[in-house]
Scaffold this active site. Sequence first.
Site, short mmCIF file in Angstrom:
data_model
loop_
_atom_site.label_atom_id
_atom_site.label_comp_id
_atom_site.label_asym_id
_atom_site.label_seq_id
_atom_site.Cartn_x
_atom_site.Cartn_y
_atom_site.Cartn_z
CG ASN A 1 98.10 22.64 21.87
OD1 ASN A 1 98.20 21.43 21.68
ND2 ASN A 1 97.13 23.18 22.56
N GLY B 1 92.95 25.10 11.14
CA GLY B 1 93.57 23.86 11.61
C GLY B 1 92.54 22.91 12.19
CG HIS C 1 95.97 31.37 13.33
ND1 HIS C 1 96.07 31.60 14.67
CD2 HIS C 1 95.26 30.23 13.19
CE1 HIS C 1 95.42 30.64 15.32
NE2 HIS C 1 94.93 29.80 14.45
CB CYS D 1 91.75 26.07 22.53
SG CYS D 1 92.63 26.65 21.10
CB THR E 1 83.46 29.64 -3.43
OG1 THR E 1 82.22 29.31 -4.05
CG2 THR E 1 84.28 30.53 -4.34
N1 PLP Z 1 95.92 21.91 16.65
C1 PLP Z 1 96.80 22.51 17.45
C2 PLP Z 1 97.95 21.72 17.99
C3 PLP Z 1 96.65 23.85 17.80
O1 PLP Z 1 97.54 24.43 18.61
C4 PLP Z 1 95.55 24.57 17.28
C5 PLP Z 1 95.32 25.97 17.67
O2 PLP Z 1 95.78 26.45 18.69
C6 PLP Z 1 94.67 23.90 16.42
C7 PLP Z 1 94.88 22.58 16.12
C8 PLP Z 1 93.50 24.61 15.82
O3 PLP Z 1 93.88 25.50 14.80
P1 PLP Z 1 92.91 26.66 14.36
O4 PLP Z 1 93.00 27.72 15.40
O5 PLP Z 1 93.44 27.14 13.04
O6 PLP Z 1 91.55 26.08 14.24
#
Ligand code: PLP
Length: 392
Positions: free
Chosen positions: A156, A75, A206, A330, A242
């Site tokens: 999130n 993401g 995921h 994060c 790839t």
């Molecule tokens: N954007 C949002 C709103 C998210 O909650 C997250 C991951 O927690 C991401 C982007 C990033 O996704 P990824 O973990 O696949 O890099």
Amino acid sequence: MEKPECSIYMDHASTTAVDPRVVDAMLPYFTRKYGNSSSIHSVGREAAGGLEEARRTVADILGAEPEEIVFTGCGSESDNLAIRGVAFASRGSGNHIITSPIEHHAVGHTCVQLEKEFGFEVTYLPVDRYGVVDPEDVARTITDRTVLISIMYANNEVGTIEPVAEIARIARSRGIPFHTDAVQAGGALDLDVRRLGVDLLSLSAHKFYGPKGVGVLYVRQGTSLMPVQTGGGHERNRRAGTENVPYAVGLATALRLAQKHRTEKNQRLAALRDRLVEGVLSTIPDTELTGHPTERLPNNASFVFEGVEGESIVLGLDLAGVAASSGSACTTGEERASQVLTSMGIPPEIAHGSLRLTLGSENSEEDVDYVLSVLPGIIERLRRMSPLYQVA
Ligand code: PLP
């Protein structure tokens, strides 16, 4: 679905287990159909067939064309490609980006880099106490130098759902590309890009029972995008490398399953969430639900508790066999209070006491009741030790 090792997992916004049906769909592409999808021989063509079927599945769910689907590595990469890709492609026509202060770092830090290192101007729109962006603010902020608007679909940390369709209408009427980070919305909300009216949309497998390390960026036909990763002509020159066929197949399978059962699952999760929210608010004083009371993801229950540290609550719950999180995974390890919460007007000292419980398929009413049986004691113990909390 089997219960994960930790007895109760309530951190589905961080990640989810991979659905065994997704694993089954992926497996042949590791050992039997392992070809390079760019090879023209039959082994390559077999892999390319799997990749293109995955692309069609994703496109169908999004109401898009297969050519508008770019598979990425996560993401974060989808967000980076959307923002940096559009910003760099539009350098001749402007340098202004509109976003919000509650975006995931994959959007926020990319915008900061464009500002600091590449001379872009970024407007961070305010949000209200529930974390909602006002579309009128978007309309007011657009200038003739604006090249991109990026507002997330669902937050999130607090689960608030943003009025993306309204913002998209404004962006479209002014001819400005609109990106939405739908990473948290993938398994729960309508992803039809025509109905939403968005030009770019990010997903990550995921978060909906697919594997980690694969994402999607939808790019509406005609949207100018400069590739961030250069090399071969993969993904129609938008993302060199790839193609990871097993993971693309896994993402498509997981998305199909998630969207097929979305309505029933949302109803079940929303009922569990409401039980959890009511239970927490009625048994623990000086506690607030964060995020919008109704316009929120069906699986998100997030709170602030006065006088305690969110990390201590998470550790207390972990000892009691419950996996939860404070804010987003994060931001773990960062000292500052969550920018999402402070942008919503929550004072930093209170924002430190945040807890996010995010439910998933394997959670039951018993799980919720168990959390409700242990959480008040954890908060009470922490508050007794806290110099910040005065017992009434
Ligand atoms: N954007 C949002 C709103 C998210 O909650 C997250 C991951 O927690 C991401 C982007 C990033 O996704 P990824 O973990 O696949 O890099």
